[in-house]
Scaffold this motif. Sequence first.
Motif, mmCIF file in Angstrom:
data_model
loop_
_atom_site.group_PDB
_atom_site.id
_atom_site.type_symbol
_atom_site.label_atom_id
_atom_site.label_comp_id
_atom_site.label_asym_id
_atom_site.label_seq_id
_atom_site.Cartn_x
_atom_site.Cartn_y
_atom_site.Cartn_z
ATOM 1 N N ALA A 29 15.905 48.007 7.771
ATOM 2 C CA ALA A 29 16.416 48.888 6.719
ATOM 3 C C ALA A 29 15.744 48.597 5.378
ATOM 4 O O ALA A 29 15.373 49.519 4.645
ATOM 5 N N LEU A 30 15.548 47.321 5.062
ATOM 6 C CA LEU A 30 14.901 46.968 3.796
ATOM 7 C C LEU A 30 13.440 47.404 3.774
ATOM 8 O O LEU A 30 12.911 47.748 2.712
ATOM 9 N N GLY A 31 12.791 47.409 4.921
ATOM 10 C CA GLY A 31 11.428 47.938 4.995
ATOM 11 C C GLY A 31 11.384 49.407 4.600
ATOM 12 O O GLY A 31 10.473 49.851 3.891
ATOM 13 N N LEU A 32 12.388 50.138 5.033
ATOM 14 C CA LEU A 32 12.473 51.552 4.663
ATOM 15 C C LEU A 32 12.785 51.704 3.172
ATOM 16 O O LEU A 32 12.219 52.575 2.498
ATOM 17 N N VAL A 33 13.648 50.842 2.654
ATOM 18 C CA VAL A 33 13.977 50.870 1.224
ATOM 19 C C VAL A 33 12.731 50.548 0.397
ATOM 20 O O VAL A 33 12.478 51.168 -0.640
ATOM 21 N N ALA A 34 11.925 49.601 0.866
ATOM 22 C CA ALA A 34 10.710 49.205 0.135
ATOM 23 C C ALA A 34 9.735 50.368 0.002
ATOM 24 O O ALA A 34 8.981 50.435 -0.982
ATOM 25 N N ARG A 35 9.754 51.273 0.942
ATOM 26 C CA ARG A 35 8.848 52.431 0.871
ATOM 27 C C ARG A 35 9.086 53.287 -0.361
ATOM 28 O O ARG A 35 8.197 54.010 -0.798
ATOM 29 N N ARG A 36 10.289 53.188 -0.933
ATOM 30 C CA ARG A 36 10.565 53.949 -2.155
ATOM 31 C C ARG A 36 9.714 53.481 -3.322
ATOM 32 O O ARG A 36 9.593 54.178 -4.323
ATOM 33 N N THR A 37 9.132 52.301 -3.211
ATOM 34 C CA THR A 37 8.329 51.766 -4.308
ATOM 35 C C THR A 37 6.876 52.226 -4.236
ATOM 36 O O THR A 37 6.088 51.916 -5.128
ATOM 37 N N TYR A 38 6.514 52.914 -3.170
ATOM 38 C CA TYR A 38 5.136 53.377 -3.007
ATOM 39 C C TYR A 38 4.925 54.698 -3.733
ATOM 40 O O TYR A 38 5.817 55.534 -3.797
ATOM 41 N N ARG A 39 3.722 54.901 -4.243
ATOM 42 C CA ARG A 39 3.339 56.176 -4.836
ATOM 43 C C ARG A 39 2.848 57.063 -3.684
ATOM 44 O O ARG A 39 1.875 56.726 -3.021
ATOM 45 N N PRO A 40 3.537 58.182 -3.428
ATOM 46 C CA PRO A 40 3.200 59.039 -2.277
ATOM 47 C C PRO A 40 1.723 59.445 -2.246
ATOM 48 O O PRO A 40 1.126 59.769 -3.272
ATOM 49 N N GLY A 41 1.164 59.379 -1.058
ATOM 50 C CA GLY A 41 -0.211 59.822 -0.860
ATOM 51 C C GLY A 41 -1.278 58.863 -1.346
ATOM 52 O O GLY A 41 -2.457 59.199 -1.342
ATOM 53 N N THR A 42 -0.869 57.668 -1.776
ATOM 54 C CA THR A 42 -1.841 56.691 -2.281
ATOM 55 C C THR A 42 -1.519 55.311 -1.698
ATOM 56 O O THR A 42 -0.512 55.140 -1.013
ATOM 57 N N ASP A 43 -2.356 54.351 -2.006
ATOM 58 C CA ASP A 43 -2.089 52.961 -1.653
ATOM 59 C C ASP A 43 -1.454 52.216 -2.828
ATOM 60 O O ASP A 43 -1.333 50.991 -2.800
ATOM 61 N N GLU A 44 -1.054 52.937 -3.848
ATOM 62 C CA GLU A 44 -0.508 52.333 -5.064
ATOM 63 C C GLU A 44 1.004 52.134 -4.972
ATOM 64 O O GLU A 44 1.689 52.839 -4.250
ATOM 65 N N VAL A 45 1.481 51.181 -5.752
ATOM 66 C CA VAL A 45 2.899 50.881 -5.833
ATOM 67 C C VAL A 45 3.405 51.361 -7.187
ATOM 68 O O VAL A 45 2.844 51.018 -8.227
ATOM 69 N N SER A 46 4.468 52.160 -7.163
ATOM 70 C CA SER A 46 5.001 52.689 -8.413
ATOM 71 C C SER A 46 6.015 51.744 -9.063
ATOM 72 O O SER A 46 6.263 51.835 -10.258
ATOM 73 N N ASP A 47 6.619 50.854 -8.275
ATOM 74 C CA ASP A 47 7.619 49.927 -8.807
ATOM 75 C C ASP A 47 7.369 48.524 -8.246
ATOM 76 O O ASP A 47 8.072 48.065 -7.340
ATOM 77 N N PRO A 48 6.361 47.826 -8.797
ATOM 78 C CA PRO A 48 6.019 46.505 -8.262
ATOM 79 C C PRO A 48 7.137 45.475 -8.403
ATOM 80 O O PRO A 48 7.270 44.583 -7.562
ATOM 81 N N VAL A 49 7.944 45.577 -9.440
ATOM 82 C CA VAL A 49 9.037 44.624 -9.633
ATOM 83 C C VAL A 49 10.055 44.770 -8.494
ATOM 84 O O VAL A 49 10.494 43.781 -7.898
ATOM 85 N N GLN A 50 10.409 45.994 -8.186
ATOM 86 C CA GLN A 50 11.356 46.252 -7.101
ATOM 87 C C GLN A 50 10.771 45.810 -5.757
ATOM 88 O O GLN A 50 11.465 45.195 -4.947
ATOM 89 N N LEU A 51 9.510 46.100 -5.526
ATOM 90 C CA LEU A 51 8.861 45.704 -4.283
ATOM 91 C C LEU A 51 8.869 44.182 -4.147
ATOM 92 O O LEU A 51 9.129 43.644 -3.067
ATOM 93 N N ARG A 52 8.634 43.487 -5.236
ATOM 94 C CA ARG A 52 8.663 42.018 -5.213
ATOM 95 C C ARG A 52 10.064 41.506 -4.881
ATOM 96 O O ARG A 52 10.226 40.574 -4.088
ATOM 97 N N ARG A 53 11.094 42.103 -5.471
ATOM 98 C CA ARG A 53 12.468 41.696 -5.171
ATOM 99 C C ARG A 53 12.777 41.869 -3.684
ATOM 100 O O ARG A 53 13.374 41.004 -3.052
ATOM 101 N N ILE A 54 12.371 43.012 -3.149
ATOM 102 C CA ILE A 54 12.615 43.286 -1.729
ATOM 103 C C ILE A 54 11.833 42.304 -0.864
ATOM 104 O O ILE A 54 12.347 41.787 0.123
#
Length: 125
Positions: A29-54
């Motif tokens: 479930a947390l893997g799916l939640v972490a996907r919210r931090t990705y910028r759609p269509g790119t390899d970029e992360v839109s919320d690195p702080v949140q991704l780090r917490r997860i």
Amino acid sequence: MMLPQILTDAFHDESRGRKALALARLLHALGLVARRTYRPGTDEVSDPVQLRRISELTHRIATKQVQLLTASEAGMPDATFLQFLAEALDEIEVRPDALAELMSAGHAEDSGIRVVERDGRGGRT
């Protein structure tokens, strides 16, 4: 934060396998939640702080899972771990109902998965 019932039920059971399976569902479930931090269509992360917490949280959960599966007495007692987990999930702002829904998908009883307990010598209990 209230923890999902599927998780608290597993931790009120004495079965290490049941606890580890609940944590596997939580990790998924947390893997799916972490996907919210990705910028759609790119390899970029839109919320690195949140991704780090997860990421840090998944590490702690996986560590507890290994301890359960190896019958290790190291690490936090279950009650302390659940308290930590509730606080950490609150910090990453996951709605309890959404997390419960993600964790309930593919529930073991529905998918034919059985948890087999083994004693320390490799035999079934």
